[in-house]
Design a protein around this motif. Structure first.
Motif, PDB file in Angstrom:
ATOM      1  N   VAL A  50      17.812 -33.379   9.507  1.00 57.13           N
ATOM      2  CA  VAL A  50      17.410 -34.787   9.443  1.00 57.13           C
ATOM      3  C   VAL A  50      17.858 -35.583  10.659  1.00 57.13           C
ATOM      4  CG1 VAL A  50      17.298 -34.871   6.938  1.00 57.13           C
ATOM      5  CG2 VAL A  50      19.421 -35.462   8.079  1.00 57.13           C
ATOM      6  N   THR A  51      18.627 -34.994  11.547  1.00 56.95           N
ATOM      7  CA  THR A  51      19.122 -35.749  12.693  1.00 56.95           C
ATOM      8  C   THR A  51      18.398 -35.420  13.995  1.00 56.95           C
ATOM      9  OG1 THR A  51      20.875 -34.132  13.099  1.00 56.95           O
ATOM     10  CG2 THR A  51      21.420 -36.029  11.700  1.00 56.95           C
ATOM     11  N   THR A  52      17.506 -34.432  13.976  1.00 56.11           N
ATOM     12  CA  THR A  52      16.756 -34.085  15.185  1.00 56.11           C
ATOM     13  C   THR A  52      15.259 -34.038  14.865  1.00 56.11           C
ATOM     14  OG1 THR A  52      17.025 -31.735  14.693  1.00 56.11           O
ATOM     15  CG2 THR A  52      18.616 -32.706  16.185  1.00 56.11           C
ATOM     16  N   PRO A  53      14.426 -34.490  15.825  1.00 51.02           N
ATOM     17  CA  PRO A  53      12.974 -34.421  15.601  1.00 51.02           C
ATOM     18  C   PRO A  53      12.519 -32.983  15.509  1.00 51.02           C
ATOM     19  CG  PRO A  53      13.517 -35.875  17.452  1.00 51.02           C
ATOM     20  CD  PRO A  53      14.772 -35.168  17.048  1.00 51.02           C
ATOM     21  N   PRO A  54      11.530 -32.651  14.755  1.00 55.47           N
ATOM     22  CA  PRO A  54      10.664 -33.489  13.931  1.00 55.47           C
ATOM     23  C   PRO A  54      11.227 -33.752  12.542  1.00 55.47           C
ATOM     24  CG  PRO A  54       9.837 -31.269  13.871  1.00 55.47           C
ATOM     25  CD  PRO A  54      11.048 -31.269  14.794  1.00 55.47           C
ATOM     26  N   GLY A  55      12.395 -33.198  12.231  1.00 52.61           N
ATOM     27  CA  GLY A  55      12.989 -33.420  10.917  1.00 52.61           C
ATOM     28  C   GLY A  55      13.261 -34.886  10.641  1.00 52.61           C
ATOM     29  N   THR A  56      13.612 -35.639  11.670  1.00 49.48           N
ATOM     30  CA  THR A  56      13.871 -37.063  11.517  1.00 49.48           C
ATOM     31  C   THR A  56      12.634 -37.788  11.013  1.00 49.48           C
ATOM     32  OG1 THR A  56      15.409 -36.917  13.355  1.00 49.48           O
ATOM     33  CG2 THR A  56      14.724 -39.113  12.716  1.00 49.48           C
ATOM     34  N   TYR A  57      11.465 -37.401  11.536  1.00 46.56           N
ATOM     35  CA  TYR A  57      10.225 -38.049  11.119  1.00 46.56           C
ATOM     36  C   TYR A  57       9.906 -37.728   9.660  1.00 46.56           C
ATOM     37  CZ  TYR A  57       9.958 -37.904  16.208  1.00 46.56           C
ATOM     38  OH  TYR A  57      10.246 -37.984  17.525  1.00 46.56           O
ATOM     39  N   GLY A  58      10.102 -36.488   9.295  1.00 45.06           N
ATOM     40  CA  GLY A  58       9.872 -36.095   7.910  1.00 45.06           C
ATOM     41  C   GLY A  58      10.839 -36.789   6.970  1.00 45.06           C
ATOM     42  N   PHE A  59      12.101 -36.917   7.396  1.00 47.41           N
ATOM     43  CA  PHE A  59      13.103 -37.597   6.575  1.00 47.41           C
ATOM     44  C   PHE A  59      12.725 -39.067   6.382  1.00 47.41           C
ATOM     45  CE2 PHE A  59      17.072 -40.126   6.445  1.00 47.41           C
ATOM     46  CZ  PHE A  59      17.504 -39.745   5.185  1.00 47.41           C
ATOM     47  N   ALA A  60      12.303 -39.734   7.468  1.00 49.49           N
ATOM     48  CA  ALA A  60      11.913 -41.143   7.373  1.00 49.49           C
ATOM     49  C   ALA A  60      10.712 -41.299   6.440  1.00 49.49           C
ATOM     50  CB  ALA A  60      11.602 -41.696   8.754  1.00 49.49           C
ATOM     51  N   ALA A  61       9.731 -40.420   6.582  1.00 52.36           N
ATOM     52  CA  ALA A  61       8.545 -40.491   5.719  1.00 52.36           C
ATOM     53  C   ALA A  61       8.916 -40.254   4.261  1.00 52.36           C
ATOM     54  CB  ALA A  61       7.505 -39.475   6.175  1.00 52.36           C
ATOM     55  N   LEU A  62       9.775 -39.262   4.016  1.00 53.40           N
ATOM     56  CA  LEU A  62      10.208 -38.965   2.648  1.00 53.40           C
ATOM     57  C   LEU A  62      11.000 -40.130   2.065  1.00 53.40           C
ATOM     58  CD1 LEU A  62      10.341 -36.851   0.391  1.00 53.40           C
ATOM     59  CD2 LEU A  62      12.420 -35.986   1.440  1.00 53.40           C
ATOM     60  N   LEU A  63      11.850 -40.744   2.874  1.00 55.26           N
ATOM     61  CA  LEU A  63      12.643 -41.885   2.426  1.00 55.26           C
ATOM     62  C   LEU A  63      11.741 -43.057   2.054  1.00 55.26           C
ATOM     63  CD1 LEU A  63      15.613 -42.786   2.077  1.00 55.26           C
ATOM     64  CD2 LEU A  63      15.442 -43.768   4.357  1.00 55.26           C
ATOM     65  N   LEU A  64      10.759 -43.368   2.900  1.00 58.72           N
ATOM     66  CA  LEU A  64       9.832 -44.471   2.607  1.00 58.72           C
ATOM     67  C   LEU A  64       8.977 -44.178   1.378  1.00 58.72           C
ATOM     68  CD1 LEU A  64       8.701 -45.437   6.216  1.00 58.72           C
ATOM     69  CD2 LEU A  64      10.149 -46.764   4.673  1.00 58.72           C
ATOM     70  N   LEU A  65       8.452 -42.965   1.297  1.00 55.81           N
ATOM     71  CA  LEU A  65       7.617 -42.606   0.154  1.00 55.81           C
ATOM     72  C   LEU A  65       8.411 -42.638  -1.149  1.00 55.81           C
ATOM     73  CD1 LEU A  65       4.911 -41.587  -0.975  1.00 55.81           C
ATOM     74  CD2 LEU A  65       5.742 -39.274  -0.542  1.00 55.81           C
ATOM     75  N   SER A  66       9.605 -42.047  -1.134  1.00 53.26           N
ATOM     76  CA  SER A  66      10.399 -42.019  -2.371  1.00 53.26           C
ATOM     77  C   SER A  66      10.870 -43.419  -2.746  1.00 53.26           C
ATOM     78  CB  SER A  66      11.581 -41.060  -2.245  1.00 53.26           C
ATOM     79  OG  SER A  66      12.441 -41.470  -1.207  1.00 53.26           O
ATOM     80  N   GLY A  67      11.171 -44.261  -1.749  1.00 50.64           N
ATOM     81  CA  GLY A  67      11.542 -45.644  -2.047  1.00 50.64           C
ATOM     82  C   GLY A  67      10.404 -46.409  -2.691  1.00 50.64           C
ATOM     83  N   ALA A  68       9.195 -46.229  -2.164  1.00 44.87           N
ATOM     84  CA  ALA A  68       8.024 -46.891  -2.740  1.00 44.87           C
ATOM     85  C   ALA A  68       7.768 -46.387  -4.161  1.00 44.87           C
ATOM     86  CB  ALA A  68       6.804 -46.652  -1.866  1.00 44.87           C
ATOM     87  N   MET A  69       7.866 -45.086  -4.349  1.00 45.82           N
ATOM     88  CA  MET A  69       7.655 -44.514  -5.689  1.00 45.82           C
ATOM     89  C   MET A  69       8.717 -45.025  -6.664  1.00 45.82           C
ATOM     90  SD  MET A  69       4.936 -42.689  -5.571  1.00 45.82           S
ATOM     91  CE  MET A  69       4.951 -41.533  -6.909  1.00 45.82           C
ATOM     92  N   GLU A  70       9.955 -45.105  -6.202  1.00 40.70           N
ATOM     93  CA  GLU A  70      11.060 -45.571  -7.044  1.00 40.70           C
ATOM     94  C   GLU A  70      10.850 -47.013  -7.497  1.00 40.70           C
ATOM     95  OE1 GLU A  70      15.101 -45.489  -8.588  1.00 40.70           O
ATOM     96  OE2 GLU A  70      14.067 -43.852  -7.627  1.00 40.70           O
ATOM     97  N   LEU A  71      10.395 -47.850  -6.578  1.00 36.52           N
ATOM     98  CA  LEU A  71      10.246 -49.269  -6.900  1.00 36.52           C
ATOM     99  C   LEU A  71       8.950 -49.593  -7.627  1.00 36.52           C
ATOM    100  CD1 LEU A  71      11.595 -50.769  -3.564  1.00 36.52           C
ATOM    101  CD2 LEU A  71      12.760 -50.681  -5.772  1.00 36.52           C
ATOM    102  N   ALA A  72       7.886 -48.829  -7.381  1.00 34.99           N
ATOM    103  CA  ALA A  72       6.591 -49.189  -7.938  1.00 34.99           C
ATOM    104  C   ALA A  72       6.119 -48.286  -9.077  1.00 34.99           C
ATOM    105  CB  ALA A  72       5.539 -49.181  -6.830  1.00 34.99           C
ATOM    106  N   VAL A  73       6.371 -46.989  -8.981  1.00 35.20           N
ATOM    107  CA  VAL A  73       5.793 -46.053  -9.947  1.00 35.20           C
ATOM    108  C   VAL A  73       6.826 -45.562 -10.957  1.00 35.20           C
ATOM    109  CG1 VAL A  73       4.558 -43.872 -10.212  1.00 35.20           C
ATOM    110  CG2 VAL A  73       4.078 -45.332  -8.251  1.00 35.20           C
TER     111      VAL A  73
END
Length: 148
Positions: A50-73
Motif C-alpha cells: 500500500v505504500t508503493t505504486p500501483p498498490g497505493t492507487y488500489g488502496f486509495a480506490a478501495l478506501l474510497l469505495l469501502s467508505g462510500a459503501m459504509e456510509l451509503a449502503v
C-alpha cells in the motif's frame, strides 16, 4: 459463541445492554472484514503493497469505495442483527453457521494482519519464508562461546 459463550474480560459490554453490544458486534464484524482483506493483501508484498505504486492507487480506490459503501449502503438497521446486510449475491449462505465462521475468521484475521504488519515493520520483509530462511545452512555452535 461456543465454547465460551458471553466472554468480555475487559468489561466493554454490560449484561443486558443490547444496544452497546450490537454496536460493538457490528464494529467487530467490520474490523474483521477489513482485516481479512488486509491480511490477504499484505502476504505477497507486506506493507509495501500500500505504500508503493500501483498498490497505493488500489488502496486509495478501495478506501474510497469501502467508505462510500459504509456510509451509503451498509448502514446498520437497528431492527436487524449486527452485521446483517442481507445476502447481496443471493447465495443463501447468510445463516448462523456462516455468521459464526465470519466472526471467527475475522478475529483470526485481525491477529494475522497485526502479525504480518509487525513482522514486516520489524524485519523489512514480507511474510512467506523470507523471514526465516528455510534451507539456509548455518553453522550454529553446539555450546555458546560465552559458556566455554
Amino acid at each position: 459463541m461456543r465454547p465460551l459463550g458471553f466472554f468480555d474480560p475487559a468489561g466493554f459490554s454490560k449484561v443486558g445492554d443490547k444496544e452497546n453490544f450490537q454496536n460493538l458486534r457490528a464494529a467487530e464484524i467490520k474490523h474483521g472484514r477489513v482485516a481479512m482483506m488486509a491480511a490477504l493483501g499484505a502476504v505477497p508484498a507486506g506493507i509495501g503493497a500500500v505504500t508503493t505504486p500501483p498498490g497505493t492507487y488500489g488502496f486509495a480506490a478501495l478506501l474510497l469505495l469501502s467508505g462510500a459503501m459504509e456510509l451509503a449502503v451498509w448502514t446498520q438497521d437497528p431492527n436487524k442483527e449486527a452485521g446483517d446486510f442481507g445476502d447481496p449475491l443471493g447465495l443463501g449462505q447468510y445463516n448462523e453457521e456462516f455468521r459464526n465462521k465470519e466472526l471467527n475468521n475475522g478475529r483470526f484475521a485481525m491477529f494475522a494482519a497485526l502479525g504480518i504488519i509487525s513482522a514486516d515493520l520489524l524485519t523489512g520483509k514480507a511474510i512467506y519464508c523470507r523471514q526465516v530462511p528455510l534451507g539456509a545452512s548455518r553453522s550454529v555452535p553446539a555450546v555458546s562461546p560465552m559458556l566455554s
